[in-house]
Design an enzyme around this catalytic site. Structure first.
Site: not given
Ligand SMILES: [Zn+2]
Length: 427
Positions: A55, A57, A150, A208, A211, A307
């Site tokens: 995971h 970005h 996103q 996701h 969260e 992350d």
């Protein structure tokens, strides 16, 4: 005759063995006397398969401070800040940042990464950038990309279309963010929609999911339902799952068996969850990590993810998956020796399983990707987060580092010091 021979390494299970490599494969493990083009003397050091981050970005990494920092430290300001950065980003800048991060990863033995890539922007700059990076690093890093809307699948008119375009361009995995849709109902609808897209295309899905500190955020329940309905067992992941930290215990006792039945894996991201969650609390202050040990006790596959590194959501980070496991171990209170050993597996073998990396592992026939660490065991590696003395990617030595003991200048004490120490060993 091997191309490469690693002599006398301590494997994660404690056995000492040599590893023979020909081409890009491990061809022998045991007491080996054959010649080799190159020999690395591990001398009892830990030799393990590479670290895996399921995971990340990569479109945002190493952008911290551009155009400003996240002052509140919250997820929502991070998302707003990413929107500002996205407006000024270029493909060239994203590629340069991602390649620089991949250099860090290679030096730390982190050789497989699943990166979400934002598909909200109609130009799909991030997708173009990371597809180029995936191609450029393929000889040393397996980069798996997730199409990630996103800003939500339904909150902007072109988000769903952009996600499909990204998949058509070659992005590997279906992503989503149900808790960021306008309503709980739209979030649940997005989970169903995205799972159907994954099932239709034969792809994995990694959302996701929940969260948030809101205990009523229950999209993981819908993800588990859709995964079992559509036959996505072993191909579906709920990332973060932080709302589970705050959920009612009775509800969780029903939820966990459903997740296990559906073969949905979980990826908590402890460095990020411990800093982003609980920001609206006074005291007691929730720490937002999902229920790791409890899920594992139910047979749910759980792996640690990193992350973020130096981006709108996280102001630190090192590309060291042992930092991630170290934080996870502490926050989830996984201090029993068996639990600590499991934390090491959660950044190696378990994450490889989550990403469905078929040729991964320390076995004959697997891809020859290995790491030699300045530690004697997985637990010692967690304690020290030590130097990587050698990193081998697909049969090639791609990074080395000399052992670097501290020199002491203290009368009556040894001239140098190493902090390696196994429990029970003489001082
Ligand atoms: Zn994420």
């Amino acid at each position: 005759m091997f191309d490469l021979l690693i002599k006398g390494g301590t494997l994660p299970d404690g056995t000492v063995a040599d590893i023979g490599i020909t081409g890009d494969r491990i061809v022998a493990i045991g007491q080996l006397d054959a010649q080799a083009g190159r020999v690395i003397d591990a001398g009892g050091d830990l030799v393990c398969p590479p670290f895996v981050d399921p995971h990340f970005h990569m479109d945002a990494t190493l952008s911290y401070g551009t155009p400003r920092i996240n002052a509140s430290g919250t997820l929502l300001e991070g998302i707003a800040l990413w929107g500002e950065l996205r407006a000024v980003a270029t493909i060239e800048a994203m590629v340069a940042r991602a390649l620089r991060y991949c250099d860090w990863a290679a030096s730390m033995g982190l050789l497989a990464i699943r990166s979400h890539v934002d598909t909200s922007d109609d130009r799909l700059l991030g997708v173009q950038a990371l597809l180029a990076v995936r191609e450029q690093v393929k000889d040393y890093i397996d980069l798996q990309l997730v199409a990630f809307p996103q800003d939500g699948l339904y909150r902007t008119p072109t988000a769903r279309e952009n996600l499909i375009r990204a998949l058509d361009m070659g992005v590997d995995v279906v992503g989503g963010i149900p808790h960021f849709e306008r309503t709980m109902a739209e979030g649940a609808a997005s989970v169903r929609d995205l799972c159907e897209v994954a099932a239709d295309r034969g792809l994995m899905v990694d959302l996701h999911c929940d969260e948030t500190d809101d205990p009523m955020s229950r999209h993981i329940e819908t993800l588990a339902y859709e995964a079992q309905r559509l036959g996505l067992q072993g191909r579906a992941v709920g990332s973060h799952l932080t709302s589970m930290h705050s959920m009612d215990n009775y509800y969780v006792s029903k939820l966990l068996p459903l997740i296990a039945e559906a073969g949905v894996a979980a990826i908590p991201n402890p460095l990020i969850n411990i800093t982003l969650q609980g920001r609206h609390d006074t005291f007691p202050k929730r720490r937002g990590l999902t229920r790791v040990k409890e899920m594992q006790a139910q047979g749910i596959v759980v792996g640690w993810g990193q992350d973020c590194v130096l981006d709108p959501w996280y102001s630190l980070g090192t590309a060291d998956m042992l930092d991630v496991a170290f934080m996870g171990l502490h926050v989830a209170q996984m201090t029993h020796p068996a639990e600590m050993a499991r934390c090491f597996e959660m950044v190696t073998e378990t994450n490889a399983r989550i990403m469905n990396l078929a040729d991964y592992g320390l076995r004959v026939g697997a891809v020859a990707s290995l790491v030699v660490l300045d530690a004697a065991s997985p637990i010692e590696a967690l304690r020290l987060r030590p130097d990587r003395l050698a990193v081998i990617a697909k049969g090639r030595v791609i990074a080395t580092r000399a052992r670097n003991d501290a020199r002491l200048a203290i009368p009556g004490r040894p001239g140098s010091v190493r902090r390696r120490h196994l429990p029970g060993a003489p001082v």
